[in-house]
Scaffold this active site. Structure first.
Site, PDB file in Angstrom:
ATOM      1  N   THR A   1     -43.748 -42.864  61.711  1.00  0.00           N
ATOM      2  CA  THR A   1     -44.762 -43.698  61.054  1.00  0.00           C
ATOM      3  C   THR A   1     -44.913 -45.057  61.749  1.00  0.00           C
ATOM      4  OG1 THR A   1     -44.116 -42.617  58.980  1.00  0.00           O
ATOM      5  CG2 THR A   1     -45.578 -44.493  58.787  1.00  0.00           C
TER       6      THR A   1
ATOM      7  N   THR B   1     -48.955 -41.589  60.644  1.00  0.00           N
ATOM      8  CA  THR B   1     -47.637 -40.945  60.701  1.00  0.00           C
ATOM      9  C   THR B   1     -47.677 -39.522  61.220  1.00  0.00           C
ATOM     10  OG1 THR B   1     -45.662 -40.483  59.355  1.00  0.00           O
ATOM     11  CG2 THR B   1     -47.780 -40.052  58.326  1.00  0.00           C
TER      12      THR B   1
ATOM     13  N   GLU C   1     -45.031 -33.256  58.094  1.00  0.00           N
ATOM     14  CA  GLU C   1     -45.383 -33.970  56.853  1.00  0.00           C
ATOM     15  C   GLU C   1     -45.077 -33.175  55.595  1.00  0.00           C
ATOM     16  OE1 GLU C   1     -45.869 -37.589  56.349  1.00  0.00           O
ATOM     17  OE2 GLU C   1     -46.824 -36.937  58.206  1.00  0.00           O
TER      18      GLU C   1
ATOM     19  N   SER D   1     -45.423 -42.215  50.773  1.00  0.00           N
ATOM     20  CA  SER D   1     -45.024 -43.571  50.362  1.00  0.00           C
ATOM     21  C   SER D   1     -45.833 -44.624  51.096  1.00  0.00           C
ATOM     22  CB  SER D   1     -43.552 -43.818  50.681  1.00  0.00           C
ATOM     23  OG  SER D   1     -42.760 -42.911  49.989  1.00  0.00           O
TER      24      SER D   1
END
Ligand code: GLY
Length: 640
Positions: free
Chosen positions: A434, A452, A482, A513
């Protein structure tokens, strides 16, 4: 004291471009973030500022601003350039969230290019894979990438320059090469047999040629990636998502085959289920931000599928009743009281996050209830400086972890149309994943963009496929992992009795997040754009920066440099950075012999921020030396 970004200094001589990254004495006002301790004003600009975690990335964005591009064009240029120079963190094999504020209309919204589970994904697809390492290096973890369509949408809808021009700095970096930075050469950890970078022959040879680390300063090219970028520049985003061999568009073949290259192969033959149809169907979404406030400032951050905004706002609202920043009351920066109440606010918010936050296109995330003032004043009522929150009205599980509560009674109205909700757990080996970058342009447009491929090096496999003649076509970019941001075990929501909100479903986005955030004045003018990498700790980096600026009255760069605290669960394990000047005393006061937290020490995040003084129009930037952050402000100082 005048400080330059440490790694900017280290890499400055390797740059082909001119760069700058120092805070200098300048005239300034004592308002949010402008002036650091000791009265040192931040350096001011008025033609745009780009901050990124790598100097070549920041420079790519600045070049596009200088060519007449706006913040959206520049942010897209940064995203593609970082794919070349910081490939372990983000790129076209992954996705992200691009928060945009348009000066002309005052609108703030996000382009969600988060990866999706393929149509063939199943709730139990990770069950039986023994641990995070195996899960996250498996093709099963690869989500349908979103960055290419997300950035194309941004350019077409809000940019000033053609996509081909915006991609040019990245194409040049990949084609002509760049001087490898210290982080580029050390991150692969070539000596380790478990290096994620070495999970496939192509990536192993690129990052660790002949099994050896590349010497810093070596000029590194990525010709296959340059070719991939040229295809996108020439034929548009569809060339990434659809096979059209007449045009040379074969990238989708490489993604679909790449996610089957699991090393070592799973004992039951499990591999990614992504098909060409999944790629063709992928579409980004435009989402309204989740809005909250902190001591009068307005906050807008990323809605579900991210847990970013909801958790950040929960934590800040629970902190609001404490006199943070007032050393005379025991709440100065780095004091035990300050860290104690920050830790317990984080614990409570993360307990809610684990249960309620996920992709709101699929599950009923109670977004209004979670940040409702009455709900949060009850939820945070038991936080008491001088004690570690144990049982005062907050239920615990068998291990002493704080449990979630039920915000649904506070869900007073439905969400506005178009608002959708979502988040991610940190895993071992994620420290390279990220990247966050922020841009403001001369017109006052602002972008806060977190991008990311999840863990460092994603699944450690380049997109590519084997041709009929047996030769390998390499597309030069890493595939994401992911989907390990979903619950990898089967869970149940303890309040509804239904399937866990963040369990895998076909076409769903995993909870993130990532929290690209903007802070606005009480009158609604944008002041600050910021964000961070770091898995679930992203949320806490954003909280730390907000508190540093608003409560501790730090300058922007000082706020980014300052030591951070992070707690990413309802448990009692806290992470402190070793930059706390009083670390040994804090370990004692907060640890086993004090309040009873388990105190770990490590770095938290890498924040890149831009700040705008709405009265003077001056612009400021801060970059993080926890990676290789750099600020490029315009106009460039003479001689640069
Ligand atoms: N890949 C980090 C996150 O989505 O939270």
């Amino acid at each position: 004291m005048v400080l330059c970004r440490g790694l900017a200094r280290a890499t400055a001589t390797m740059l082909a471009f001119s760069v700058l990254g120092c805070a200098h004495v300048d005239s300034g006002r004592e308002t949010l973030g402008r002036v650091a301790a000791g009265g040192v004003p931040e350096r001011a600009y008025d033609q745009g500022v780009v901050t990124a975690a790598n100097p070549f990335g920041a420079e790519a964005g600045a070049r596009i601003l200088e060519q007449g591009g706006n913040a959206i064009d520049a942010a897209v240029a940064v995203a593609y350039a970082l794919n070349v120079v910081e490939p372990q963190s983000a790129g076209i094999g992954g996705g992200g969230f691009m928060m945009i504020h348009l000066a002309a209309t005052g609108q703030t919204f996000a382009i969600d290019s988060r990866e999706k589970a393929p149509a063939g994904a199943t709730r139990d697809m990770f069950v039986g894979l023994p641990n995070f390492t195996v899960q996250s290096l498996s093709g099963v973890a690869v989500g349908v990438p979103g960055m290419v369509r997300g950035t194309a949408m941004a350019i077409e809808s809000y940019g000033r320059l053609p996509l081909a021009q915006v991609l040019q700095p990245a194409i040049e970096l990949a084609d002509k090469g760049f001087a490898a930075t210290p982080r580029f050469v050390t991150s692969p950890n070539c000596a380790s047999p478990t290096s994620r970078a070495k999970n496939s022959p192509l990536s192993a040879e690129y990052f660790c040629p002949g099994g050896q680390a590349i010497p810093a300063g070596t000029v590194v090219t990525n010709k296959p990636l340059a070719e991939t970028f040229r295809l996108i520049a020439q034929h548009g985003a569809d060339c990434f998502y659809k096979v059209d061999l007449a045009k040379g568009c074969d990238i989708a073949l490489g993604i679909v085959e790449g996610q089957t290259w699991t090393r070592p192969p799973a004992s039951d033959g499990r591999a990614g289920s992504m098909t060409l149809a999944d790629l063709e169907a992928y579409q980004p979404a435009v989402r309204a931000p989740i809005e909250g406030s902190y001591r009068g400032y307005k906050i807008k951050s990323m809605a579900p599928p991210s847990s970013g905004a909801l958790t950040v706002i929960q934590i800040l609202k629970m902190l609001e009743r404490f006199p943070l920043g007032d050393a005379s009351k025991g709440f100065g920066f780095g004091s035990v009281n300050t860290l104690n109440v920050m830790a317990d606010s984080m614990r409570l918010a993360f307990a809610d996050r684990a249960v309620w936050m996920a992709d709101a296109d699929f599950v009923p995330v109670p977004a209004k209830g979670l940040i409702n003032d009455t709900y949060l004043s009850g939820r945070g009522a038991a936080i008491t400086p001088g004690t570690r929150l144990l049982q005062q009205g907050v239920p615990l599980d068998q291990q002493g972890t704080l449990l979630s509560s039920d915000p649904r009674p506070f869900e007073t109205a439905g969400l506005a149309p178009g608002v959708r909700l979502a988040v991610a757990e940190p895993g071992p080996g994620t420290e390279n994943g990220t990247s966050h970058f922020s841009v403001v342009d001369k017109w006052g447009n602002v972008v806060s963009y977190t991008n990311t491929i999840e863990s460092g090096y994603g699944i450690g496999v380049f997109a590519g496929y084997t041709r009929a003649d047996g030769s390998v076509r390499n597309h030069g970019f890493l595939l994401n992992n992911e989907l390990t941001d979903f619950n990898t075990a089967l869970t149940t929501n303890p309040w509804t009795g239904s399937v866990g909100f963040n369990d895998v479903q076909p076409n769903k986005r995993p909870r993130s997040s990532m929290a690209p955030t903007m802070l606005f004045s009480p009158a609604g003018k944008p002041i600050l754009a910021y964000g961070s990498p770091g898995g679930a700790t992203i949320i806490n980096s954003v909280v730390n920066i907000t508190v540093n600026l608003v409560d501790h009255k730090m300058g922007l760069q000082e706020a980014v440099d300052a030591a951070r605290i992070s707690v990413a669960s309802g448990g009692s394990t806290i992470l402190l950075e070793n930059r706390f000047a009083n670390l040994p005393a804090l370990q004692q006061a907060l640890g086993a012999t004090g309040l009873g937290y388990t105190v770990n020490v490590g770095d938290v995040g890498s924040v890149q921020a831009v700040l705008i003084d709405q009265q003077t129009g001056k612009q400021y930037g801060a970059a993080d030396d926890r990676r290789e952050g750099l600020v490029v402000g315009l106009p460039r100082p003479r001689g640069r």
